[in-house]
Scaffold this active site. Structure first.
Site, PDB file in Angstrom:
ATOM      1  N   GLY A 258      23.093 -27.619  -9.546  1.00  0.00           N
ATOM      2  CA  GLY A 258      23.411 -26.240  -9.180  1.00  0.00           C
ATOM      3  C   GLY A 258      23.759 -26.191  -7.702  1.00  0.00           C
ATOM      4  N   CYS A 261      27.576 -25.713  -3.921  1.00  0.00           N
ATOM      5  CA  CYS A 261      28.699 -26.637  -3.705  1.00  0.00           C
ATOM      6  C   CYS A 261      29.194 -27.342  -4.974  1.00  0.00           C
ATOM      7  CB  CYS A 261      28.318 -27.666  -2.653  1.00  0.00           C
ATOM      8  SG  CYS A 261      28.127 -26.924  -1.034  1.00  0.00           S
ATOM      9  N   LYS A 321      17.187 -26.700  -5.790  1.00  0.00           N
ATOM     10  CA  LYS A 321      16.531 -27.980  -5.501  1.00  0.00           C
ATOM     11  C   LYS A 321      15.434 -27.718  -4.480  1.00  0.00           C
ATOM     12  CE  LYS A 321      19.552 -29.687  -1.830  1.00  0.00           C
ATOM     13  NZ  LYS A 321      20.253 -30.840  -1.310  1.00  0.00           N
ATOM     14  N   ARG A 328      21.650 -20.177  -5.683  1.00  0.00           N
ATOM     15  CA  ARG A 328      23.004 -20.122  -6.244  1.00  0.00           C
ATOM     16  C   ARG A 328      23.160 -21.194  -7.334  1.00  0.00           C
ATOM     17  NH1 ARG A 328      26.379 -19.675  -0.601  1.00  0.00           N
ATOM     18  NH2 ARG A 328      24.663 -20.970   0.129  1.00  0.00           N
TER      19      ARG A 328
HETATM   20  P1  NAD Z   1      27.377 -18.797   3.340  1.00  0.00           P
HETATM   21  O1  NAD Z   1      27.767 -17.789   2.339  1.00  0.00           O
HETATM   22  O2  NAD Z   1      25.935 -19.150   3.542  1.00  0.00           O
HETATM   23  O3  NAD Z   1      27.963 -18.364   4.776  1.00  0.00           O
HETATM   24  C1  NAD Z   1      29.255 -17.909   4.992  1.00  0.00           C
HETATM   25  C2  NAD Z   1      29.199 -16.884   6.122  1.00  0.00           C
HETATM   26  O4  NAD Z   1      30.518 -16.528   6.500  1.00  0.00           O
HETATM   27  C3  NAD Z   1      28.486 -15.587   5.739  1.00  0.00           C
HETATM   28  O5  NAD Z   1      27.456 -15.328   6.663  1.00  0.00           O
HETATM   29  C4  NAD Z   1      29.593 -14.533   5.807  1.00  0.00           C
HETATM   30  O6  NAD Z   1      29.115 -13.267   6.234  1.00  0.00           O
HETATM   31  C5  NAD Z   1      30.529 -15.144   6.824  1.00  0.00           C
HETATM   32  N1  NAD Z   1      31.910 -14.661   6.749  1.00  0.00           N
HETATM   33  C6  NAD Z   1      32.685 -14.556   5.648  1.00  0.00           C
HETATM   34  N2  NAD Z   1      33.904 -14.071   5.989  1.00  0.00           N
HETATM   35  C7  NAD Z   1      33.894 -13.876   7.329  1.00  0.00           C
HETATM   36  C8  NAD Z   1      34.856 -13.398   8.250  1.00  0.00           C
HETATM   37  N3  NAD Z   1      36.086 -13.058   7.848  1.00  0.00           N
HETATM   38  N4  NAD Z   1      34.506 -13.332   9.544  1.00  0.00           N
HETATM   39  C9  NAD Z   1      33.270 -13.693   9.944  1.00  0.00           C
HETATM   40  N5  NAD Z   1      32.318 -14.147   9.112  1.00  0.00           N
HETATM   41  C10 NAD Z   1      32.622 -14.243   7.820  1.00  0.00           C
HETATM   42  O7  NAD Z   1      28.204 -20.099   2.979  1.00  0.00           O
HETATM   43  P2  NAD Z   1      27.838 -21.626   3.334  1.00  0.00           P
HETATM   44  O8  NAD Z   1      26.901 -22.164   2.319  1.00  0.00           O
HETATM   45  O9  NAD Z   1      27.502 -21.736   4.785  1.00  0.00           O
HETATM   46  O10 NAD Z   1      29.252 -22.306   3.056  1.00  0.00           O
HETATM   47  C11 NAD Z   1      30.340 -22.157   3.942  1.00  0.00           C
HETATM   48  C12 NAD Z   1      31.392 -23.193   3.577  1.00  0.00           C
HETATM   49  O11 NAD Z   1      30.860 -24.512   3.779  1.00  0.00           O
HETATM   50  C13 NAD Z   1      31.831 -23.145   2.119  1.00  0.00           C
HETATM   51  O12 NAD Z   1      33.178 -23.493   2.054  1.00  0.00           O
HETATM   52  C14 NAD Z   1      30.975 -24.219   1.472  1.00  0.00           C
HETATM   53  O13 NAD Z   1      31.576 -24.751   0.326  1.00  0.00           O
HETATM   54  C15 NAD Z   1      30.919 -25.251   2.575  1.00  0.00           C
HETATM   55  N6  NAD Z   1      29.754 -26.148   2.504  1.00  0.00           N
HETATM   56  C16 NAD Z   1      28.526 -25.657   2.179  1.00  0.00           C
HETATM   57  C17 NAD Z   1      27.436 -26.527   2.154  1.00  0.00           C
HETATM   58  C18 NAD Z   1      26.064 -26.045   1.765  1.00  0.00           C
HETATM   59  O14 NAD Z   1      25.200 -26.878   1.488  1.00  0.00           O
HETATM   60  N7  NAD Z   1      25.788 -24.743   1.740  1.00  0.00           N
HETATM   61  C19 NAD Z   1      27.611 -27.871   2.464  1.00  0.00           C
HETATM   62  C20 NAD Z   1      28.859 -28.319   2.815  1.00  0.00           C
HETATM   63  C21 NAD Z   1      29.930 -27.446   2.837  1.00  0.00           C
END
Ligand code: NAD
Length: 434
Positions: A258, A261, A321, A328
């Protein structure tokens, strides 16, 4: 270096705090005013081990700031990281709306040369869309780069501070120089910074996640085979993992992957592959096996309890996990929904994710403060998340409390032989019945 990180969620916050820790002057921006206000007050939107003191220390030292002022934040940075969400669209493709909104804002605030870096997970070709979006708004000088993030939730700080590798896709020598300098403190022990062309960097992230997801689905299918033929997946895992071509990591069957990602990234990869005329049958199979796996715990409970209606089931673990409060796509969600739909009562515990879970089920699920409180009046226990606190429970107390002595162990935390001797009706994933 002056660094801007846009998007202060899991990735942006961890990256911003870790970049500040090595002496950079970091501004983290987010359009969510409540999140930013909380961050300014020292309240973090996520649970991640070690993050709170890291943020506090760097805010205190004046190296880390939070703001909703996107234009101001963009003007601050010589390097601007885009770390906003890329949720799945209806067709499984990654939704780039937020990434491109930010890129346009960068274009409008290009007061000097900047490197615009996509850290969000984005499909191949996105850096070119970012380049076009920035250019469409302004005439200033800039370079684009792709810097996918490989952090693991629950170990995110360590992964950022001591990465196995840093992947950087760029076609601009100035960007290469700035990013090499920015990342050099994190690779002093010899991990490589891998510079490559932009499309290869973009594909690397999806290929890495798809490979890991494939190993999980592969082992889940091997586990099913083990159950059907009377083999034990632990023995099989050791047997194949000791082959150096295979290795031991990531060979654990479970309740299905889950998180934010793997599910979305495998779907997005399928979409990208289809868009370019490929038949992504392997990637699709990985996802299909995972979907099926998410009902395995419920099926085992049904088999051991007979009719689930009217029973009470304790659930240990709600996060997708251990080490995170992130729910999510957690396998706990389909399990609890199936139990509720079948007329069972659910009593749940998680060390960190209960606030998130309350948002999903409200008072349809009873949330309890201590693991054993969940067992009060329960017929069965389902262990969904591998939190340390569940690893060595008092089995005699558990046996006394569980009316029907049913234990479904979605993480293979316990020894089937021992549990059988204690009088449990136990089912792991792919473990040989005692
Ligand atoms: P998240 O939802 O925790 O955070 C995203 C943030 O971006 C939110 O706080 C949101 O309010 C903000 N945001 C969205 N649109 C915006 C805008 N136009 N201006 C300013 N702020 C804005 O997401 P996340 O888990 O941090 O993931 C972010 C990216 O990184 C995704 O593409 C994800 O696939 C990737 N990623 C995530 C992980 C993980 O473990 N969570 C690991 C590697 C990569």
């Amino acid at each position: 270096m002056r660094v801007t990180v846009i998007g202060s969620g899991y990735v942006g916050l961890v990256a911003g705090a870790c970049l500040a820790e090595t002496g950079n002057d970091v501004v983290c921006a987010d359009h969510d005013a409540t999140k930013v206000r909380n961050l300014c007050d020292g309240i973090l939107p996520i649970y991640e081990p070690g993050l709170e003191p890291l943020v506090a220390r760097n805010v205190e030292a004046g190296r880390l700031q939070f703001t909703t002022d996107l234009p101001g934040a963009i003007r601050h940075g010589d390097v601007v990281f885009i770390a906003v969400g890329t949720p799945p669209g209806e067709d499984g493709s990654a939704d780039l709306q937020h990434v491109l909104d930010v890129a346009r804002a960068v274009g409008r605030n290009l007061d000097r040369f900047k490197v615009v870096v996509t850290k969000s997970t984005v499909p191949v070709g996105t850096a070119e869309k970012v380049r076009a979006a920035v250019r469409g708004e302004g005439a200033g000088e800039f370079a684009v780069a792709s810097n996918p993030e490989f952090l693991k939730e629950g170990a995110a700080i360590d992964d950022f501070m001591k990465p196995d590798r840093v992947v950087l896709g760029t076609d601009d020598p100035r960007a290469e120089e700035l990013l090499r300098e920015l990342y050099s403190p994190y690779v002093r022990s010899g991990s490589p910074i891998l510079f490559m062309d932009i499309p290869s960097a973009e594909v690397t992230k999806y290929a890495a996640n798809a490979m890991l997801a494939t190993r999980i689905s592969f082992m889940n299918q091997v586990a099913e085979l083990c159950e059907r033929v009377g083999a034990d997946v632990f023995a099989v895992r050791k047997g194949i993992g000791s082959d150096s071509r295979i290795g031991n990591a990531f060979l654990f069957p479970g309740p299905g992957y889950g998180g934010s990602c793997f599910p979305k990234d495998v779907k997005a990869l399928v979409h990208t592959a289809r868009t370019v005329g490929m038949v992504p049958d392997l990637f699709e199979a990985v996802e299909a096996v995972n979907q099926r796996q998410k009902s395995v715990m419920f099926d085992k409970l049904k088999r051991l309890l007979g009719d689930v209606a009217g029973t009470t089931v304790a659930v240990w673990g709600l996060a997708f996990k251990a080490g995170t409060d992130d729910m999510r796509e957690s396998p706990a969600i389909p399990l609890i929904n199936a139990l509720l739909d079948a007329g069972a009562t659910v009593r749940a515990h998680d060390p960190e994710a209960m606030d998130a879970a309350r948002g999903l089920w409200g008072d349809r699920v009873t949330f309890v403060a201590q693991p054993f409180d969940a067992l009060e009046g329960a017929d069965a226990l389902a262990v969904v998340t591998e939190w340390l606190v569940y690893r060595t429970p008092d089995f005699e107390r558990m046996h006394t409390m569980l009316a029907r002595k049913v234990l479904v162990d979605g993480r293979n935390l316990y020894e089937p032989g021992r549990l059988a001797r204690l009088g449990f009706r136990y089912a792991g994933i792919g473990r040989r019945a005692a």
